[in-house]
Design a protein around this motif. Structure first.
Motif, mmCIF file in Angstrom:
data_model
loop_
_atom_site.group_PDB
_atom_site.id
_atom_site.type_symbol
_atom_site.label_atom_id
_atom_site.label_comp_id
_atom_site.label_asym_id
_atom_site.label_seq_id
_atom_site.Cartn_x
_atom_site.Cartn_y
_atom_site.Cartn_z
ATOM 1 N N PHE A 3 0.852 -1.199 0.000
ATOM 2 C CA PHE A 3 0.000 0.000 0.000
ATOM 3 C C PHE A 3 0.886 1.247 0.000
ATOM 4 O O PHE A 3 0.994 1.941 1.019
ATOM 5 N N PRO A 4 1.546 1.523 -1.122
ATOM 6 C CA PRO A 4 2.485 2.656 -1.192
ATOM 7 C C PRO A 4 1.836 3.969 -0.775
ATOM 8 O O PRO A 4 0.753 4.331 -1.253
ATOM 9 N N SER A 5 2.486 4.663 0.139
ATOM 10 C CA SER A 5 1.970 5.931 0.637
ATOM 11 C C SER A 5 3.078 6.669 1.379
ATOM 12 O O SER A 5 3.933 6.049 2.024
ATOM 13 N N ASN A 6 3.052 7.990 1.273
ATOM 14 C CA ASN A 6 4.015 8.800 2.020
ATOM 15 C C ASN A 6 3.833 8.617 3.530
ATOM 16 O O ASN A 6 4.756 8.865 4.307
ATOM 17 N N TRP A 7 2.631 8.207 3.917
ATOM 18 C CA TRP A 7 2.378 7.945 5.337
ATOM 19 C C TRP A 7 3.361 6.919 5.879
ATOM 20 O O TRP A 7 3.938 7.096 6.948
ATOM 21 N N TRP A 8 3.563 5.837 5.125
ATOM 22 C CA TRP A 8 4.449 4.769 5.587
ATOM 23 C C TRP A 8 5.911 5.197 5.562
ATOM 24 O O TRP A 8 6.705 4.704 6.367
ATOM 25 N N LEU A 9 6.251 6.107 4.686
ATOM 26 C CA LEU A 9 7.614 6.647 4.694
ATOM 27 C C LEU A 9 7.853 7.431 5.979
ATOM 28 O O LEU A 9 8.875 7.251 6.646
ATOM 29 N N GLY A 10 6.906 8.317 6.317
ATOM 30 C CA GLY A 10 7.039 9.086 7.553
ATOM 31 C C GLY A 10 7.056 8.188 8.779
ATOM 32 O O GLY A 10 7.848 8.400 9.713
ATOM 33 N N PHE A 11 6.201 7.177 8.774
ATOM 34 C CA PHE A 11 6.147 6.233 9.891
ATOM 35 C C PHE A 11 7.470 5.487 10.019
ATOM 36 O O PHE A 11 8.021 5.349 11.117
ATOM 37 N N PHE A 12 7.985 4.989 8.903
ATOM 38 C CA PHE A 12 9.238 4.234 8.899
ATOM 39 C C PHE A 12 10.386 5.069 9.452
ATOM 40 O O PHE A 12 11.122 4.629 10.356
ATOM 41 N N LEU A 13 10.555 6.263 8.919
ATOM 42 C CA LEU A 13 11.675 7.119 9.341
ATOM 43 C C LEU A 13 11.567 7.491 10.811
ATOM 44 O O LEU A 13 12.562 7.440 11.554
ATOM 45 N N ALA A 14 10.378 7.861 11.257
ATOM 46 C CA ALA A 14 10.212 8.292 12.648
ATOM 47 C C ALA A 14 10.330 7.121 13.621
ATOM 48 O O ALA A 14 10.844 7.284 14.730
ATOM 49 N N ALA A 15 9.853 5.937 13.221
ATOM 50 C CA ALA A 15 9.992 4.763 14.085
ATOM 51 C C ALA A 15 11.461 4.413 14.270
ATOM 52 O O ALA A 15 11.914 4.110 15.385
ATOM 53 N N LEU A 16 12.219 4.469 13.180
ATOM 54 C CA LEU A 16 13.652 4.193 13.263
ATOM 55 C C LEU A 16 14.368 5.297 14.032
ATOM 56 O O LEU A 16 15.306 5.031 14.793
ATOM 57 N N ALA A 17 13.901 6.533 13.862
ATOM 58 C CA ALA A 17 14.485 7.654 14.600
ATOM 59 C C ALA A 17 14.247 7.494 16.095
ATOM 60 O O ALA A 17 15.119 7.823 16.915
ATOM 61 N N ALA A 18 13.075 6.980 16.472
ATOM 62 C CA ALA A 18 12.770 6.756 17.888
ATOM 63 C C ALA A 18 13.693 5.694 18.479
ATOM 64 O O ALA A 18 14.200 5.841 19.597
ATOM 65 N N SER A 19 13.929 4.626 17.729
ATOM 66 C CA SER A 19 14.820 3.571 18.199
ATOM 67 C C SER A 19 16.248 4.083 18.322
ATOM 68 O O SER A 19 16.956 3.766 19.287
ATOM 69 N N ASN A 20 16.679 4.862 17.337
ATOM 70 C CA ASN A 20 18.024 5.416 17.393
ATOM 71 C C ASN A 20 18.158 6.414 18.533
ATOM 72 O O ASN A 20 19.172 6.452 19.239
ATOM 73 N N SER A 21 17.118 7.209 18.725
ATOM 74 C CA SER A 21 17.103 8.196 19.808
ATOM 75 C C SER A 21 17.222 7.513 21.162
ATOM 76 O O SER A 21 18.021 7.917 22.022
ATOM 77 N N ASP A 22 16.464 6.455 21.353
ATOM 78 C CA ASP A 22 16.497 5.731 22.626
ATOM 79 C C ASP A 22 17.845 5.039 22.837
ATOM 80 O O ASP A 22 18.371 5.019 23.955
ATOM 81 N N THR A 23 18.400 4.486 21.758
ATOM 82 C CA THR A 23 19.690 3.805 21.872
ATOM 83 C C THR A 23 20.790 4.787 22.241
ATOM 84 O O THR A 23 21.618 4.513 23.117
ATOM 85 N N TRP A 24 20.808 5.939 21.591
ATOM 86 C CA TRP A 24 21.815 6.951 21.914
ATOM 87 C C TRP A 24 21.655 7.434 23.354
ATOM 88 O O TRP A 24 22.649 7.621 24.063
ATOM 89 N N ALA A 25 20.401 7.618 23.768
ATOM 90 C CA ALA A 25 20.156 8.071 25.146
ATOM 91 C C ALA A 25 20.646 7.035 26.145
ATOM 92 O O ALA A 25 21.241 7.375 27.181
ATOM 93 N N SER A 26 20.404 5.760 25.851
ATOM 94 C CA SER A 26 20.793 4.684 26.766
ATOM 95 C C SER A 26 22.305 4.489 26.809
ATOM 96 O O SER A 26 22.896 4.347 27.879
#
Length: 257
Positions: free
Chosen positions: A102-125
């Protein structure tokens, strides 16, 4: 092309296993996550995952000896198992599947932000525990030992923002996005990380050693079963990380609604 992506993901997982950044199960899970991300976002998605994996590995090895002091508190070591890999990359992998069907810019934004959240938490930890000042627990309002869930420090919060910014910046560049995309992905990732802290402080399970009295995430300490003193059974750090990455993903994808 998908065979190539599978091989690249497998090679990366194998290297991670060889440098003790991943367990065997973690390497297999990383291969699956990488392949699914590439299924929807091709080499660009794989590149972003590689940035996350590389930066996480670098910071986990950075001043590793100093971090040994928190091993009694955290549940797992620096080598990530399959549960940790899925917790950090599962939401991004799901976005890859959805993007393919289901190609959509929504999934691009979701993908990038989800990965950004994981990276953010890892750096913080990984970096927050190196702060010269003890972290402050957001619920008890007391200074606690480094590595305690629900605790923050200025150094750790700064690291979390920079971790989200890194994914946001590279993601915006390779996907040829706008400044608005950079803003939403970075803030979405940062918000996801802060929810990780909030959930960790309020609902994540915590235990106390019956022998030495230390508060820990471990189910066993001093060769004795620990006593659960807080949180819901089964709501461990991996589950909290997964939830926070989903929250980050929705926060970043909100721009496309």
């Amino acid at each position: 092309m998908m065979l190539l992506y599978f091989l690249l993901s497998g090679i990366t997982g194998f290297i991670g296993y060889k440098v003790n950044s991943l367990t065997k199960g973690g390497a297999i899970a990383a291969t699956i996550v990488g392949t699914l991300i590439a299924y929807g976002f091709e080499w660009k998605g794989l590149l972003l995952l590689g940035v996350f994996f590389l930066s996480s590995t670098v910071w986990s090895k950075y001043k590793a000896r100093k971090k040994e002091a928190i091993e009694d508190i955290v549940e797992k070591g620096s080598a990530r198992d399959q549960y940790q890999v899925m917790a950090n990359g599962g939401a991004a992998a799901f976005a890859g599947i959805m993007m393919a069907f289901f190609p959509s810019n929504w999934w691009l934004g979701f993908f990038l932000a989800a990965l950004a959240a994981s990276n953010s938490d890892t750096w913080a930890s990984e970096l927050g525990v190196l702060s010269k000042r003890s972290p402050f627990h957001i619920k008890t309002r007391q200074f606690v030992p480094a590595g305690t869930s629900g605790a923050v420090s200025l150094f750790g919060v700064t690291a979390s923002f920079l971790g989200a910014l890194l994914i946001g910046s590279i993601g915006t560049f390779v996907f040829e996005g706008s400044i608005t995309l950079l803003l939403f992905v970075t803030l979405g990732g940062f918000i996801g990380c802060q929810f990780d802290t909030l959930i960790g402080a309020s609902f994540q399970e915590e235990f106390r050693c019956r022998v030495c009295g230390i508060n820990t995430e471990r189910h066993e300490h001093c060769q004795t079963a620990t006593l659960r003193t807080k949180g819901f059974s089964g709501l461990n750090n991996d589950v909290v990380n997964f939830i926070s990455s989903i929250i980050g993903g929705f926060s970043g994808g909100f721009w496309f609604i």
